[in-house]
Design an enzyme around this catalytic site. Structure first.
Site: not given
Ligand code: XMP
Length: 510
Positions: A79, A167, A169
């Site tokens: 990002c 993202h 994660e």
């Protein structure tokens, strides 16, 4: 530490999640603020740049020097990290036409890229940004797009540098963990050796070296963190670890004697100190929650100080601090948000606070502490114990505290918690307990009118206590527990169940 991964934090709310996902791959990693990176990078095999609430085009945007990293080590920008690499290396970042938040799907994933091995075309990814990469940086090769974001992923030719706008994660990025694994294992060659057993071996060896023949004092609370910390220290230095377990008179029924026995059974060098009277005396007549908390904190320090003086020549204070408590995260306004306590007035501190601090769990997340405890053979009942507040029942007795109120609440709590265990509900609940309300109400028992106390039962689901929801316990269970409480606990004639979520309510009533 070999096979270490560095996560440079630019202040994203998701930075800790990156660390969680990396650890789940059995890879060790550390989060450091972008404006205070480690001087020696030699132990890091790969670097990840986090997201950020900033725009790279903003005046106060994070602007770290990556000359020792980019092109030198495998590097992944996430990002803001991806935008940063574009902005400062001859690409262009500008405002996107649409703000891009939430779900998106990869419409193009470049064939044959190791980075995307096992990731399907159309895979769901999670976006959270308002800027977009308009032109790739020098030597950039596009490797992924979504319908709205042309440059959703790129790599730099001739380097192990990768960047993604989404993202990986967050759980909503369905192949996110695969992408992190591809980058860290296949591209950066990091070994997946971070396991609880390996952690125990290396930590015990380190503690032996660090502590030698020194004596360490540690306060046990009955909770998971202090118990696992004590077990590790005990493995390293044996009876040079002096554990102190204080009864503040506000623990659960029988907890002090039972947990003390458990500690002794584990071979720990532990002293149980029953200071109940001292705590109750300090609390007499106090009804304000914060005053009660402060009184308990103050007496605990006094008791612990007295006891630690009994251990001659102690050099260290052991603590069960865990990673979320120590991460020096970056606040949205720029600087590192963690303030480091400065003890200017060292002379005024209790003696034990002048000791050096040893914190063997300070790089672990809570669930990792449990896994480490399990690998050292700690009992599941100890590791699965619900959280319990330091001030104990004092913040569950609304208003002032008397020995009689403590007795009533201990009995009520005992019936509730044993009931949860008997009905197989204990492990489905994150935290449970009972509150003694400063309310008397009318009841009828036999032919007699009663005017007695009301208790509230509370059971919540949560992951970290920050947000929580009440648990939908079976009516039959609540009926049985309520009956048992009213029949067995003298002084209580009414039971209610708390159905408030946090927020807006809190878990404790005080
Ligand atoms: P609240 O009531 O703030 O509780 O929703 C969140 C979690 O923190 C615990 N808690 C405390 N723990 N000292 C502690 O050690 C305290 O003063 C304290 N107050 C709340 C609470 O039990 C829950 O797990």
């Amino acid at each position: 530490m070999q096979n270490n991964v560095l996560i440079l934090d630019f202040g994203s709310q998701y930075t800790q999640l990156i660390a969680r996902r990396v650890r789940e791959l059995n890879i060790y990693c550390e989060i450091k603020p972008y404006n205070n990176p480690p001087e020696d990078l030699s132990s890091y095999k790969a670097v990840i740049l986090s997201g950020s609430p900033h725009s790279v085009r903003g005046e106060d945007a994070p602007h770290p020097d990556l000359s020792q990293i980019k092109g030198q080590k495998p590097l992944l920008g996430v990002c803001y990290g991806a935008q940063y690499l574009a902005h400062f290396y001859d690409g262009e970042v500008g405002q996107s036409n649409t703000r891009e938040y939430g779900r998106a799907n990869l419409s193009m994933v470049k064939e044959g890229e190791l980075f995307f091995e096992g990731v399907s075309q159309g895979s769901q990814v999670w976006m959270s940004h308002s800027d977009t990469i308009k032109k790739l940086p020098r030597d950039g090769v596009r490797i992924a797009s979504t319908n709205d974001v042309e440059n959703a992923g790129y790599r730099i030719e001739g380097e192990d540098t990768y960047a993604i706008q989404f993202h990986p994660e967050v759980y909503h990025s369905s192949d996110g963990k695969q992408i992190l694994e591809n980058f860290l294992v296949k591209i950066a060659g990091v070994a997946q050796t971070w396991t609880p057993d390996a952690f125990v071996d290396t930590t015990v060896a380190q503690l032996k070296k660090q502590l030698g023949d020194d004596r360490v004092i540690l306060g046990l609370s009955g909770g998971v963190d202090s118990t696992v910390a004590a077990t590790l220290l005990h493995k390293a230095i044996g009876d040079n670890l002096y554990c102190i377990f204080v009864n503040n008179g506000l623990l659960r029924k029988n907890e002090f004697s039972e947990v003390l026995l458990q500690y002794e059974g584990m071979g720990l060098n532990v002293k149980g100190v029953d200071a109940s009277a001292r705590f109750l005396e300090a609390l007499e007549g106090e009804s304000d929650p914060e005053t009660k908390r402060k009184a308990i904190g103050r007496v605990f320090i006094e008791v612990f100080d007295d006891e630690s003086k009994e251990v001659e020549n102690a050099k260290w204070l052991g603590q069960g601090t865990i990673y979320p408590d120590v991460i020096e995260s970056v606040s949205a306004t720029g600087g590192p948000s963690a303030t480091i306590k400065s003890h200017h007035n060292v002379g005024g501190l209790p003696d034990f606070m002048k000791l050096k601090v040893v914190e063997p769990l300070k790089m672990l997340f809570k669930d990792e502490v449990r896994r480490v405890g399990k690998s050292m053979g700690l009992s599941p009942s100890l590791l699965g114990r619900h959280p319990f507040p330091g001030p104990g029942l004092a913040i569950r007795i609304l208003g002032d505290i008397t020995p009689e109120k403590v007795r009533i609440l201990q009995e009520v709590d005992h019936i509730f918690i044993s009931g949860l265990r008997e009905w197989g509900l204990y492990d489905k609940v994150w935290q449970a307990g009972a509150m003694l309300l400063p309310v008397n109400s009318v009841g009828v028992m036999g032919d007699e009118r009663t005017y007695e106390k009301c208790v509230a039962l509370r059971a919540v689901e949560s992951t970290d206590g920050m947000t929580a929801d009440w648990v939908n316990l079976p009516y039959e269970f609540l009926q049985k527990v309520s009956n048992d409480i009213i029949n067995k606990v003298k002084g209580v004639n009414r039971v209610v169940y708390d159905i408030s979520s946090k927020p807006p309510a809190t878990i404790e009533w005080e």
